[in-house]
Scaffold this active site. Sequence first.
Site, PDB file in Angstrom:
ATOM      1  N   ARG A 157     -18.716  -6.874  25.122  1.00 13.70           N
ATOM      2  CA  ARG A 157     -19.250  -7.556  26.143  1.00 13.70           C
ATOM      3  C   ARG A 157     -20.211  -6.427  26.837  1.00 13.70           C
ATOM      4  O   ARG A 157     -20.506  -6.534  27.897  1.00 13.70           O
ATOM      5  CB  ARG A 157     -18.007  -7.934  27.074  1.00 13.70           C
ATOM      6  CG  ARG A 157     -17.095  -8.968  26.701  1.00 13.70           C
ATOM      7  CD  ARG A 157     -16.734  -9.468  27.896  1.00 13.70           C
ATOM      8  NE  ARG A 157     -15.568 -10.652  27.610  1.00 13.70           N
ATOM      9  CZ  ARG A 157     -14.273 -10.531  26.928  1.00 13.70           C
ATOM     10  NH1 ARG A 157     -13.695  -9.254  26.611  1.00 13.70           N
ATOM     11  NH2 ARG A 157     -13.591 -11.247  26.509  1.00 13.70           N
ATOM     12  N   LYS A 192     -46.355  -4.377  32.524  1.00 17.80           N
ATOM     13  CA  LYS A 192     -45.336  -5.236  32.197  1.00 17.80           C
ATOM     14  C   LYS A 192     -44.035  -4.919  33.012  1.00 17.80           C
ATOM     15  O   LYS A 192     -43.383  -5.561  33.580  1.00 17.80           O
ATOM     16  CB  LYS A 192     -44.886  -4.843  30.800  1.00 17.80           C
ATOM     17  CG  LYS A 192     -43.420  -5.374  30.270  1.00 17.80           C
ATOM     18  CD  LYS A 192     -43.599  -6.956  29.891  1.00 17.80           C
ATOM     19  CE  LYS A 192     -42.353  -7.467  29.244  1.00 17.80           C
ATOM     20  NZ  LYS A 192     -42.098  -6.902  27.918  1.00 17.80           N
ATOM     21  N   ARG A 241     -42.502 -13.852  35.952  1.00 21.61           N
ATOM     22  CA  ARG A 241     -42.455 -13.349  34.715  1.00 21.61           C
ATOM     23  C   ARG A 241     -42.878 -13.964  33.361  1.00 21.61           C
ATOM     24  O   ARG A 241     -43.387 -13.586  32.331  1.00 21.61           O
ATOM     25  CB  ARG A 241     -40.863 -12.652  34.338  1.00 21.61           C
ATOM     26  CG  ARG A 241     -40.634 -12.084  33.007  1.00 21.61           C
ATOM     27  CD  ARG A 241     -39.513 -11.299  32.994  1.00 21.61           C
ATOM     28  NE  ARG A 241     -39.466 -10.440  31.640  1.00 21.61           N
ATOM     29  CZ  ARG A 241     -38.371  -9.830  31.196  1.00 21.61           C
ATOM     30  NH1 ARG A 241     -37.456  -9.571  32.059  1.00 21.61           N
ATOM     31  NH2 ARG A 241     -38.221  -9.121  30.267  1.00 21.61           N
ATOM     32  N   ASN A 293     -46.024 -14.957  29.068  1.00 22.22           N
ATOM     33  CA  ASN A 293     -46.052 -15.989  27.965  1.00 22.22           C
ATOM     34  C   ASN A 293     -47.215 -16.430  27.308  1.00 22.22           C
ATOM     35  O   ASN A 293     -47.487 -17.044  26.639  1.00 22.22           O
ATOM     36  CB  ASN A 293     -44.987 -17.033  28.115  1.00 22.22           C
ATOM     37  CG  ASN A 293     -43.599 -16.574  28.378  1.00 22.22           C
ATOM     38  OD1 ASN A 293     -42.901 -15.976  27.594  1.00 22.22           O
ATOM     39  ND2 ASN A 293     -42.787 -17.544  29.107  1.00 22.22           N
ATOM     40  N   HIS A 299     -46.062 -18.960  19.238  1.00 19.11           N
ATOM     41  CA  HIS A 299     -44.763 -18.983  18.334  1.00 19.11           C
ATOM     42  C   HIS A 299     -44.786 -20.150  17.598  1.00 19.11           C
ATOM     43  O   HIS A 299     -44.156 -20.266  16.303  1.00 19.11           O
ATOM     44  CB  HIS A 299     -43.619 -19.231  19.512  1.00 19.11           C
ATOM     45  CG  HIS A 299     -43.098 -17.936  20.005  1.00 19.11           C
ATOM     46  ND1 HIS A 299     -42.300 -17.828  21.216  1.00 19.11           N
ATOM     47  CD2 HIS A 299     -43.432 -16.670  19.818  1.00 19.11           C
ATOM     48  CE1 HIS A 299     -42.185 -16.581  21.306  1.00 19.11           C
ATOM     49  NE2 HIS A 299     -42.868 -15.656  20.694  1.00 19.11           N
ATOM     50  N   HIS A 355     -46.790 -11.774  14.162  1.00 18.25           N
ATOM     51  CA  HIS A 355     -46.579 -12.211  15.667  1.00 18.25           C
ATOM     52  C   HIS A 355     -47.587 -11.924  16.472  1.00 18.25           C
ATOM     53  O   HIS A 355     -48.298 -12.598  17.203  1.00 18.25           O
ATOM     54  CB  HIS A 355     -45.265 -11.484  16.173  1.00 18.25           C
ATOM     55  CG  HIS A 355     -45.071 -11.617  17.916  1.00 18.25           C
ATOM     56  ND1 HIS A 355     -44.653 -12.835  18.134  1.00 18.25           N
ATOM     57  CD2 HIS A 355     -45.425 -10.822  18.740  1.00 18.25           C
ATOM     58  CE1 HIS A 355     -44.800 -12.833  19.426  1.00 18.25           C
ATOM     59  NE2 HIS A 355     -44.899 -11.498  19.739  1.00 18.25           N
TER      60      HIS A 355
END
Length: 354
Positions: free
Chosen positions: A124, A222, A236, A240, A247, A260
């Site tokens: 965890r 960033k 944020r 993208n 993608h 990429h």
Amino acid sequence: MEKINLKHSNGSYDIYVGENIIENAGEYIENLGLANKKIKFCIVSDDIVFPLYGGIVKENIEQKGFIVKSFIFKHGENQKKLATISDIYDFLYENKFDRNDCLIALGGGIVGDITGFAAATYLRGIKFIQIPTTLLAQIDSSVGGKTGVNLSHGKNLAGAFYQPQMVLCDVNILRTLPDNIYADGMAEVIKHGCIKSCELFDSLINKNISVIDMVYQNIKIKSEVVMSDEFETGERAVLNFGHTIGHAIEKYYDFSKFSHGQSVALGMVYAVKISQVLNICKYDVVEKIIKILNIYNLPVDTGEKPDNKILTDICCGDKKSENDFIKFVLLEDIGKYKFVKINKNELGDLLCRI
């Protein structure tokens, strides 16, 4: 040496940018306050990066009295999967790693994403440190706490927001990168200029910016976005830009034709052309983006055009899709953006028009 402190919901961490950092990794780690010398570290890396830098990092940390193990996996996007995470879990269990111990991501974005996700989920949550070795990883994926792996249906569909303890960016490593790997990172550098800084964009066009300053400025951009919206509920999502269709292009070509960074470059061209078709920006913005991508040896078209219906379907399966609408980041001008929701039918029509 430059340092940026990124604050987040559970505290903060420092991001160091400079030269000769990797040779002194042990000192930086010791200064984190990990006084218990029984703490174990596991360097997670791939079979390309570890032979180059793994020995240096391992030896340097061991000199500070820490126990250091290493887990090395085969390089490549197809290793960014749950099976690799499972292998890391088994390795950590077999070597008796507990919640006081720490992982070190030594490599590019794939290594960082995998290591971060393993750290977020093993017991965890255990600590981890980022030592990114590519431009793409230094200015983008190592900063902000996004971790994850790909599923058969798409990129990064399993993941977690989980912040590192520290990020060490040694720009000397960047000077030895192959041209295509460096260009991959430049796609994200250009992205930051497109959405947040016309000054950065212009300095890139004119090639009058040092490597250290470029990395520092991009991490600062960033970091500021991440601090304003840690869990991507609002601003944020601007990061993208170029990624939605980027993608989709990666998946369309089965992650083999375009890297990429190349896919993000193509995604930015698609996005700005959509912006122009929707009268959100003027055509000169399209020309500027095509010009800068050409300067840094990034693609501006796919060659044979992909099937628009398949590309649209892939986009609609993206994690940014909601109820048949996709939130696109479009440009009004260099350094000025807006969010626009586009539905599936409209996107298919737009792709046919550009």
